[in-house]
Structure formats: C-alpha cells, structure tokens
Design an enzyme around this catalytic site. Structure first.
Site, mmCIF file in Angstrom:
data_model
loop_
_atom_site.group_PDB
_atom_site.id
_atom_site.type_symbol
_atom_site.label_atom_id
_atom_site.label_comp_id
_atom_site.label_asym_id
_atom_site.label_seq_id
_atom_site.Cartn_x
_atom_site.Cartn_y
_atom_site.Cartn_z
ATOM 1 C CG ASP A 23 5.379 -0.289 -10.363
ATOM 2 O OD1 ASP A 23 4.469 0.564 -10.338
ATOM 3 O OD2 ASP A 23 6.591 0.007 -10.282
ATOM 4 N N GLY A 24 3.076 -0.410 -12.718
ATOM 5 C CA GLY A 24 3.042 0.018 -14.116
ATOM 6 C C GLY A 24 1.656 0.401 -14.630
ATOM 7 N NE ARG A 27 5.884 2.983 -14.976
ATOM 8 C CZ ARG A 27 6.689 2.116 -14.385
ATOM 9 N NH1 ARG A 27 7.805 1.742 -14.990
ATOM 10 N NH2 ARG A 27 6.386 1.639 -13.194
ATOM 11 C CD1 TRP A 28 -1.032 -1.554 -20.097
ATOM 12 C CD2 TRP A 28 -2.816 -0.236 -19.701
ATOM 13 N NE1 TRP A 28 -2.093 -2.057 -20.804
ATOM 14 C CE2 TRP A 28 -3.189 -1.277 -20.580
ATOM 15 C CE3 TRP A 28 -3.770 0.705 -19.309
ATOM 16 C CZ2 TRP A 28 -4.489 -1.396 -21.073
ATOM 17 C CZ3 TRP A 28 -5.062 0.591 -19.804
ATOM 18 C CH2 TRP A 28 -5.413 -0.450 -20.682
ATOM 19 N NE ARG A 36 -0.861 7.908 -12.000
ATOM 20 C CZ ARG A 36 0.267 7.213 -12.075
ATOM 21 N NH1 ARG A 36 1.106 7.383 -13.072
ATOM 22 N NH2 ARG A 36 0.572 6.346 -11.124
ATOM 23 C CG ASN A 71 1.134 3.703 -3.217
ATOM 24 O OD1 ASN A 71 0.945 2.491 -3.240
ATOM 25 N ND2 ASN A 71 2.092 4.269 -3.949
ATOM 26 N NE ARG A 74 1.299 6.375 -6.430
ATOM 27 C CZ ARG A 74 1.402 5.435 -7.349
ATOM 28 N NH1 ARG A 74 0.410 5.237 -8.195
ATOM 29 N NH2 ARG A 74 2.478 4.683 -7.419
ATOM 30 C CB SER A 198 8.397 0.173 -3.465
ATOM 31 O OG SER A 198 9.089 0.608 -4.627
#
Ligand code: IPE
Ligand code: IPE
Ligand code: MG
Length: 251
Positions: A23-24, A27-28, A36, A71, A74, A198
C-alpha cells in the site's frame, strides 16, 4: 472437544510465508507531484526487489495483494493502469522467475478480468508450475470474502454432484480456497501506515502475526523485509494455547 494443534514452526525460525499488502503507491507519487500511475510503476520495481530478497531471508513463500475486488471502484483510468502492471511485470520478469525456480500462482477471481490478462495469468502459472524453490502468490481481483464464498460454493457443487457429504469442516472448506495447498500464512505485513486488512486473506489471517510498516510500497525492499523477519522472530505464537517460549514454559 479437543482441537487439533495448528501446524506451525516456532517464530524464532523466521517466517516461511509472508503476505504483503502493498500500500502507498498513490501517496508516494503524490508526494513527488507525479501521477498515481507512476507510483504503481515504481511499485512493480519494489515487488521485484522484494521477491529477489526473500529467499536469502529464509522465506519460502510471498503472497502479495495486487488488486482487490473493491479496487474496481477506482477511476477507470487507474484500473486500467493497474491491469497494465500485470502485463509489465510478467513481460519483464517471467523468464527470470522461471529460471530462478519461482512458481507463480494468482489468487482471486478470473471472471471479470480482461481476456488478455486472464491469458497471461494462465500462461504464467503453467510455465512455472514445475518450480518448487519459491512460491510467489499474487492476489489479483482478490477479496477474502469472495474467496470464502467461492470455496463454499465449490463445496455445495460437490455435494450436489454426489462427490461429498456433510458435515462441512474447516479442512474441507479450506481446500476450496485459492490459497489451498500453499504453506500457512505466518505474518501479514501492511505498508504505508494503514492498519487494516482491506479484505485480504480473511480466513488465512486467523493466527497470522501482523506487522505494520510506515514505508510507502515503492520504497520497499530487502531492508524493510529483513525488519519484518526480525520482528516476527521476537513474537510469541500461542495459537490459543500457552506460550511457546521454553524458558517461560519451564518456569
Ligand atoms: C497500493 O497503493 C496499490 C493498490 C491498491 C493497487 P494505493 O494505490 O492504494 O496507494 P495509496 O493508498 O492511494 O497511497
Ligand atoms: C488494499 O489497498 C488493496 C491492495 C493493496 C491491492 P487499498 O488501498 O485498496 O485499501 P483501502 O481502500 O485503503 O482500505
Ligand atoms: Mg491504498
């Protein structure tokens, strides 16, 4: 009624099977002002590093969460980027995985995946099926609840076909899960600081240890995985019994 002891090795031996919620990525990328999609692309590099590092740490099996049944919520563009990563990863790494004795197994529902992805999955599984040095399980279009429902449905189908009779027990239901036949999950890791499952490996998590790491997935690699092994070695796995630590047991 006595309960069969769960099959396990002492924590001090290190984990055989590590499951990772990668995960992440978003944000990275966000932190760098990047789209993204680039976070997901770096995430593939992190996956390659992690798979490379695992055997030397005594790990025999990695299960990674690549795409959940949720997912699909999204934006379409991101979903298609994530689908594309399977193409990228397999195209760039399949030969290497084959050569290095890695067996690849994809967990999750095939129905609903783009036809070419489903084909890639089948080819990858077939071309690595004979390998037994390391097992890499990729959960893709995977949901823990969906997997349990599918296992129950498989059992119901077998009963209807006269191939099985009740009562249903844990072992029999477990045979219908997509993780059947693999080693038990020793530790579930989640990166990025979030602390939730999740919908990952709900059944298999029953007695797994949990490790949360603040690192964002694209920054993951050998060092972070070694930290998981270290934390795991210091756990006291009880499985509902009393401590397994000999000093305490003797006292
Ligand atoms: C994990 O990164 C990859 C997948 C869910 C496929 P995210 O895309 O969830 O990244 P964050 O949580 O938004 O940072
Ligand atoms: C879980 O991460 C799914 C994968 C890592 C593939 P999410 O980022 O989708 O989970 P939530 O939405 O934060 O719970
Ligand atoms: Mg996330």
């Amino acid at each position: 009624m006595p309960v069969e002891p769960l099959e396990h090795t002492p924590a001090s031996d290190g984990p055989r099977h590590v499951a990772l919620i990668m995960d992440g990525n978003g944000r990275w990328a966000q932190a760098r002002g990047l789209p993204r999609a680039l976070g997901h692309r770096e995430g593939v590099q992190a996956l390659k590093r992690t798979v490379q590092a695992a055997p030397a740490l005594g790990i025999k099996c990695l299960t990674v969460f690549g795409f959940s049944t949720e997912n699909w919520r999204r934006p379409a563009e991101e979903v298609s980027d994530l689908m594309g990563l399977v193409r990228t990863y397999v195209a760039s790494d399949l030969r290497k995985l084959e050569r290095e004795g890695v067996r690849v197994r994809i967990l999750g529902r095939r129905a609903g995946l783009p036809a070419d992805i489903a084909q890639i999955i089948e080819r990858t599984e077939a071309s690595t099926a004979h390998n037994d040095r390391f097992l890499l399980q990729v959960a893709f279009n995977y949901g823990g609840r969906a997997d349990i429902v599918d296992a129950a449905q498989r059992y119901a189908d077998r009963v209807r076909a006269g191939e099985a009779t009740g009562p249903l027990d844990e072992e029999t239901l477990g045979l219908g899960l997509s993780t059947a036949g693999g080693p038990p999950v020793d530790v579930i890791v989640r990166t990025s600081g979030e602390q939730r499952l999740s919908n990952f490996l709900l059944w298999e998590a029953a007695y797994a240890e949990f490790v949360y790491q603040n690192v964002l997935w694209p920054d993951y690699g050998a060092e972070a995985l070694a930290d998981v092994v270290e934390q795991y070695r210091n756990r006291d796995r009880r499985f509902g019994g009393l401590t397994s630590a000999p000093a305490l047991a003797a006292g």
